[in-house]
Design a protein around this motif. Structure first.
Motif, mmCIF file in Angstrom:
data_model
loop_
_atom_site.group_PDB
_atom_site.id
_atom_site.type_symbol
_atom_site.label_atom_id
_atom_site.label_comp_id
_atom_site.label_asym_id
_atom_site.label_seq_id
_atom_site.Cartn_x
_atom_site.Cartn_y
_atom_site.Cartn_z
ATOM 1 N N VAL A 47 71.253 -63.993 76.368
ATOM 2 C CA VAL A 47 72.555 -64.259 75.762
ATOM 3 C C VAL A 47 72.926 -63.203 74.737
ATOM 4 C CG1 VAL A 47 73.825 -65.865 74.280
ATOM 5 C CG2 VAL A 47 72.454 -66.743 76.184
ATOM 6 N N VAL A 48 72.008 -62.857 73.865
ATOM 7 C CA VAL A 48 72.323 -61.946 72.768
ATOM 8 C C VAL A 48 72.467 -60.512 73.258
ATOM 9 C CG1 VAL A 48 71.556 -61.055 70.535
ATOM 10 C CG2 VAL A 48 71.126 -63.445 71.135
ATOM 11 N N GLN A 49 71.572 -60.071 74.109
ATOM 12 C CA GLN A 49 71.575 -58.701 74.619
ATOM 13 C C GLN A 49 71.368 -58.765 76.126
ATOM 14 O OE1 GLN A 49 72.475 -55.624 74.378
ATOM 15 N NE2 GLN A 49 70.972 -54.584 73.084
ATOM 16 N N LEU A 50 72.458 -58.831 76.870
ATOM 17 C CA LEU A 50 72.360 -59.062 78.314
ATOM 18 C C LEU A 50 71.517 -58.004 79.005
ATOM 19 C CD1 LEU A 50 75.127 -60.298 80.669
ATOM 20 C CD2 LEU A 50 73.843 -58.263 81.309
ATOM 21 N N VAL A 51 71.685 -56.744 78.619
ATOM 22 C CA VAL A 51 70.963 -55.675 79.309
ATOM 23 C C VAL A 51 69.469 -55.718 79.027
ATOM 24 C CG1 VAL A 51 72.989 -54.173 79.323
ATOM 25 C CG2 VAL A 51 71.346 -54.013 77.442
ATOM 26 N N ALA A 52 69.049 -56.572 78.095
ATOM 27 C CA ALA A 52 67.621 -56.672 77.788
ATOM 28 C C ALA A 52 66.844 -57.376 78.894
ATOM 29 C CB ALA A 52 67.413 -57.411 76.463
ATOM 30 N N TRP A 53 67.513 -57.818 79.958
ATOM 31 C CA TRP A 53 66.782 -58.442 81.069
ATOM 32 C C TRP A 53 65.737 -57.468 81.613
ATOM 33 C CZ3 TRP A 53 66.290 -56.577 85.977
ATOM 34 C CH2 TRP A 53 67.175 -55.586 86.395
ATOM 35 N N SER A 54 66.090 -56.191 81.681
ATOM 36 C CA SER A 54 65.145 -55.216 82.225
ATOM 37 C C SER A 54 63.981 -54.979 81.263
ATOM 38 C CB SER A 54 65.854 -53.899 82.531
ATOM 39 O OG SER A 54 66.352 -53.305 81.341
ATOM 40 N N LEU A 55 64.228 -55.110 79.963
ATOM 41 C CA LEU A 55 63.153 -54.943 78.989
ATOM 42 C C LEU A 55 62.150 -56.085 79.093
ATOM 43 C CD1 LEU A 55 65.234 -53.793 75.878
ATOM 44 C CD2 LEU A 55 64.189 -52.393 77.675
ATOM 45 N N GLU A 56 62.637 -57.277 79.413
ATOM 46 C CA GLU A 56 61.720 -58.400 79.612
ATOM 47 C C GLU A 56 60.840 -58.168 80.839
ATOM 48 O OE1 GLU A 56 63.354 -62.295 79.286
ATOM 49 O OE2 GLU A 56 64.602 -61.816 77.554
ATOM 50 N N ILE A 57 61.394 -57.542 81.859
ATOM 51 C CA ILE A 57 60.593 -57.180 83.037
ATOM 52 C C ILE A 57 59.569 -56.109 82.660
ATOM 53 C CG2 ILE A 57 60.661 -56.263 85.382
ATOM 54 C CD1 ILE A 57 61.974 -58.995 85.130
ATOM 55 N N GLU A 58 59.998 -55.129 81.868
ATOM 56 C CA GLU A 58 59.092 -54.056 81.448
ATOM 57 C C GLU A 58 57.888 -54.613 80.692
ATOM 58 O OE1 GLU A 58 59.269 -50.615 81.527
ATOM 59 O OE2 GLU A 58 61.338 -50.075 82.036
ATOM 60 N N GLY A 76 69.943 -47.297 88.456
ATOM 61 C CA GLY A 76 69.240 -46.543 87.435
ATOM 62 C C GLY A 76 68.117 -47.345 86.798
ATOM 63 N N VAL A 77 68.228 -48.682 86.817
ATOM 64 C CA VAL A 77 67.182 -49.520 86.225
ATOM 65 C C VAL A 77 65.862 -49.388 86.989
ATOM 66 C CG1 VAL A 77 66.500 -51.886 85.678
ATOM 67 C CG2 VAL A 77 68.825 -51.108 85.181
ATOM 68 N N PRO A 78 65.837 -49.475 88.326
ATOM 69 C CA PRO A 78 64.563 -49.218 89.025
ATOM 70 C C PRO A 78 63.988 -47.835 88.770
ATOM 71 C CG PRO A 78 66.107 -50.312 90.497
ATOM 72 C CD PRO A 78 66.871 -49.964 89.251
ATOM 73 N N VAL A 79 64.848 -46.850 88.494
ATOM 74 C CA VAL A 79 64.328 -45.530 88.127
ATOM 75 C C VAL A 79 63.530 -45.634 86.832
ATOM 76 C CG1 VAL A 79 64.913 -43.142 87.545
ATOM 77 C CG2 VAL A 79 66.241 -44.361 89.287
ATOM 78 N N PHE A 80 64.057 -46.380 85.869
ATOM 79 C CA PHE A 80 63.314 -46.619 84.630
ATOM 80 C C PHE A 80 61.987 -47.316 84.909
ATOM 81 C CE2 PHE A 80 67.481 -46.434 82.214
ATOM 82 C CZ PHE A 80 67.146 -45.301 81.503
ATOM 83 N N PHE A 81 61.995 -48.278 85.825
ATOM 84 C CA PHE A 81 60.756 -48.989 86.152
ATOM 85 C C PHE A 81 59.708 -48.028 86.715
ATOM 86 C CE2 PHE A 81 63.214 -53.211 86.937
ATOM 87 C CZ PHE A 81 63.291 -53.409 85.563
ATOM 88 N N ALA A 82 60.142 -47.144 87.602
ATOM 89 C CA ALA A 82 59.199 -46.184 88.186
ATOM 90 C C ALA A 82 58.656 -45.224 87.120
ATOM 91 C CB ALA A 82 59.872 -45.395 89.309
ATOM 92 N N ILE A 83 59.519 -44.801 86.204
ATOM 93 C CA ILE A 83 59.066 -43.926 85.121
ATOM 94 C C ILE A 83 58.046 -44.652 84.250
ATOM 95 C CG2 ILE A 83 59.800 -42.724 83.023
ATOM 96 C CD1 ILE A 83 62.461 -42.145 84.453
ATOM 97 N N SER A 84 58.284 -45.933 83.968
ATOM 98 C CA SER A 84 57.318 -46.709 83.196
ATOM 99 C C SER A 84 55.989 -46.811 83.929
ATOM 100 C CB SER A 84 57.872 -48.114 82.910
ATOM 101 O OG SER A 84 58.977 -48.058 82.047
#
Length: 397
Positions: free
Chosen positions: A154-165, A67-75
């Motif tokens: 460390v604080v918000q693991l799922v934020a890895w994708s936000l750093e890519i965004e 689902g994360v690459p889907v978010f990337f494509a939408i962005s």
């Protein structure tokens, strides 16, 4: 029922419910995947029923991370659309300053607040001291945790994708002129080439040179650029050729098949063929009949529009729910119990995200919220902005 007070506010006033429908698909897949991971942490691996359907659905859920690459494509589509209009239709020029400020005021307050909320629980759960976690917190605020520490935040693991965004948000100012200024034939050829080349190179390096994801810039956009480019290609088509593509039931059949294939291919295949599949899914959202209707349903598009808030809040809420549901209950690693946990957890995760959306994220969608906040704090009423026509940006038009 359109629930206008729950819909996202768009900068331009134009609203595409199909895109929020796609966001719903992406966030739902991610939620299911994280429920699966956490339930396995508490209960161990499930004893799957012997029937093929159970194994098939389990594999689909295990690949919910796609689902994360889907978010990337939408962005790629959403951010590429104004640039496509500028370079291909002579539209409004996108200034870097206003563009950057809009993203700072729109995305940073919810993100920083979610980091601050999580810091205490993470310290308590992991035994970190404040002085130890503070550098990670500061790095995450500036989307640099992975770049500095070469590991998941460390604080918000799922934020890895936000750093890519965020890397793409900056890179698009270089990509858009290079891609959208070219002639149509050359432009499309470059797009198609770019969809397949990065994933093919990654597949070769990972499988034949001994390099791992972590060795190959996993923490940078270099591994994910092809998914953003898929969205930019659809933005190109949306501006120039979408009206010439017929709406037909065939798009629905194709979308159904592609969704299933997208979530069952292995990692290497996803990197190589996933971008092309996402191009088809985005086009199918606009040109299919059933899928366009489904994506545009108010509950689906509204939940999809809240995906950022749900993404920011779900991990902490899920940890609390899982502790109560798995840790305090008798151990029962049955597949049925996992299915029941999905039915219980996901509505609660969406509800928590909805509260965060209404209270925090949606007010930040108003581009004038900083001025309004300053006026409120100073005790002054903000002068109304002069305009000929008032557009309700929360409603489709």
């Amino acid at each position: 029922m359109s629930f206008p007070s729950l819909r996202r506010i768009t900068a331009s006033g134009a609203y595409l419910p199909e895109i929020d429908g796609l966001r719903f698909m992406a966030i739902f897949a991610v939620l299911v995947f994280h429920v699966l991971l956490l339930s396995q942490t508490y209960m161990g691996y499930y004893a799957l029923p012997s029937n093929a359907f159970a194994h098939f659905t389990y594999d689909l859920m295990l690949n919910g991370r796609y689902g994360v690459p889907v978010f990337f494509a939408i962005s790629g589509f959403i951010l590429g659309l104004p640039f496509a209009k500028q370079y291909l239709n002579g539209g409004k020029k996108i200034g870097f300053g206003p563009y950057l400020m809009r993203r700072v005021t729109r995305l940073e307050p919810p993100y920083i607040l979610s980091l601050l909320i999580r810091t205490g629980p993470v310290m308590a759960a992991k035994g970190y001291t404040f002085l130890w976690i503070l550098p990670h917190l500061l790095a995450s605020i500036f989307y640099l945790d992975m770049a500095i520490y070469r590991d998941y935040p460390v604080v918000q693991l799922v934020a890895w994708s936000l750093e890519i965004e965020i890397q793409f948000y900056l890179l698009i100012f270089l990509l858009a002129p290079l891609l959208f200024r070219a002639k149509a034939t050359l432009r499309r050829c470059v797009f198609v080439f770019a969809l397949f080349l990065p994933g093919t190179v990654q597949y070769y390096l990972w499988n034949y040179t001994g390099l791992s994801h972590h060795d190959l810039f996993f923490y940078s956009i270099g591994v994910w650029i092809q998914f953003f480019l898929a969205g930019m290609l659809v933005a190109d088509i949306f501006v120039t050729d979408l009206g010439r593509i017929p709406s037909t039931w065939l798009w629905d059949v194709l979308s159904a098949v592609v969704w299933i294939v997208f979530f069952i291919v292995p990692d290497g295949g996803s990197q190589v063929f996933g971008p092309a599949m996402l191009v088809l899914l985005l086009l199918g959202a606009f040109k299919g009949k059933v899928f366009r209707w489904f994506y545009s349903l108010s509950p689906i598009s509204i939940i999809g529009g809240m995906c950022y808030s749900i993404y920011l809040t779900h991990s902490l809420v899920l940890q609390a729910l899982a502790f109560a549901y798995y840790k305090m209950a008798p151990r029962d690693p049955s597949y049925l119990r996992f299915v029941v946990s999905i039915l219980i957890f996901i509505p609660l995760l969406i509800a928590a995200g909805a509260v965060f959306f209404v209270l925090i994220e949606r007010p930040c969608m108003d581009r004038r919220w900083p001025q309004k906040l300053l006026a409120f704090l100073s005790g002054k009423r903000e002068a109304p902005k002069k305009q000929a026509v008032t557009v309700d940006a929360s409603l489709p038009r």
